[in-house]
Design an enzyme around this catalytic site. Structure first.
Site, PDB file in Angstrom:
ATOM      1  N   TYR A 121       0.876  -1.170   0.000  1.00 19.80           N
ATOM      2  CA  TYR A 121       0.000   0.000   0.000  1.00 19.80           C
ATOM      3  C   TYR A 121       0.914   1.220   0.000  1.00 19.80           C
ATOM      4  CZ  TYR A 121      -3.670   3.310   1.161  1.00 19.80           C
ATOM      5  OH  TYR A 121      -4.548   4.377   1.122  1.00 19.80           O
ATOM      6  N   TYR A 133     -10.396  -3.336   6.655  1.00 25.62           N
ATOM      7  CA  TYR A 133      -9.938  -1.979   6.944  1.00 25.62           C
ATOM      8  C   TYR A 133      -9.722  -1.743   8.432  1.00 25.62           C
ATOM      9  CZ  TYR A 133     -11.240  -0.358   2.187  1.00 25.62           C
ATOM     10  OH  TYR A 133     -11.336  -0.151   0.834  1.00 25.62           O
TER      11      TYR A 133
END
Length: 338
Positions: free
Chosen positions: A198, A303
């Site tokens: 990420y 998440y």
């Protein structure tokens, strides 16, 4: 979508590469990656032809250090001095000095240099079809991964350089039915396989709070902000680890993983990956498959992985009015993102 792709494929080759139109073109950005021909990132929309990626978004292939974020100074850097790549799998490798011992790791049947059996200490399988995949002990934990890096004496083929070598699979960003954009892979992914990092702007904690406050909805901003807090410790002698952690913001500048959706039953998990120990404060966020993922299945991660207190809040009527519904549709969906 079709109009945008036509403009790219038929017009952009004639434009100055430094022109504003080409600079803003998402297809031009991903085609500029060194890995594009072998491991392309593609963008497709077979659901809503009028939708395109946000114009303000820009693809990058490595994170950007913003003002105030500094890597370690050269005098504090270190790397292993292993005599060959094979040695980088054992506890004698300097890069693995903080890796917990693995009693289930494969032993060195031939023994060490002095005839004593040794245990492989690094995070990956080293032989057979599982070579390069995370070991089960690491995969089912929240332990950080320590790898060799550019400051080491080992070669780029070292078995302890999985994340270091970067993404090794193609990815496709696609338009979902009800959750905006998502990401899938056109080839099978094995359990324990590295998918991608990420990426984003690495910012100070104060800047992250400022961006939250200026967002129309702070919690929505947290979809893109990830704290680099794996090694945060108020008692650390390193002021960068004792203070507020840095954060990665991938909302406007990131790689394809920025478009990966949430699931309460994900097929991937984020792991903290450390190269040079002196740079723990800017460790990588590496996504690994936690089960086999067939080609074409949407890639997802949780998440709010580890924030179990959300379950109790979801049953409190006074809390749910301010919470964001989850659309993952998994069997054990928690009902709310936050």
């Amino acid at each position: 979508m079709e109009a945008a792709t036509k403009r790219h494929f038929f017009e952009h080759a004639r434009l100055d590469p430094k022109s504003e139109e080409r600079r803003r073109c998402h297809w031009c950005q991903i085609r500029s990656f060194a890995t594009h021909k072998k491991l392309p990132v593609t963008i497709v929309n077979e659901t809503d032809d009028g939708a395109t990626l946000p114009r303000s978004f820009r693809f990058i292939d490595k994170s950007i250090l913003t003002d105030g974020v500094e890597p370690a100074e050269e005098e504090f850097r270190s790397g292993c001095q292993c005599p060959d790549d094979e040695e980088c799998m054992y506890s004698s490798c300097l890069c693995l000095e903080e890796m917990a011992p693995d009693s289930d790791a494969d032993s060195d049947d031939e023994g060490g240099r002095h005839g004593r059996p040794r245990r492989k200490r690094f995070a990956y399988h080293s032989h057979g079809t599982k070579a390069g995949m995370l070991r089960s002990r690491i995969l089912h934990s929240r332990e950080p991964i320590y790898e060799c890096h550019s400051g080491c004496s080992c070669s780029s083929r070292c078995p302890n350089r999985v994340v270091e070598r970067g993404r090794q699979i193609p990815l496709q960003i696609f338009r979902t039915e009800e959750r905006g954009w998502g990401v899938r892979c056109p080839v099978d992914i094995k359990k324990g396989q590295f998918v991608d990092r990420y990426l984003g702007e690495i910012i100070l904690s104060e800047e992250a709070d400022r961006r939250r406050n200026h967002s129309s909805m702070a919690k929505r901003k947290d979809v893109y902000l990830f704290a680099l807090d794996k090694f945060s410790d108020p008692d650390s002698l390193d002021p960068r680890l004792a203070g507020p952690p840095l954060e990665v913001d991938g909302e406007f500048v990131s790689g394809p993983t920025r478009f990966i959706n949430h699931s309460c039953e994900p097929n991937m998990r984020i792991f903290a990956r450390v190269g040079d120990h002196a740079d723990k404060h800017i460790h990588d966020l590496a996504l690994f498959a936690i089960r086999d993922i067939p080609a074409g299945e949407e890639l997802t991660f949780d998440y709010v992985d580890g924030l179990e207190e959300l379950d109790s809040d979801a049953h409190d009527p006074s809390m749910t009015k301010d919470m964001t519904p989850c659309l993952c549709r998994s069997r054990n969906c928690r009902g709310w993102l936050w």
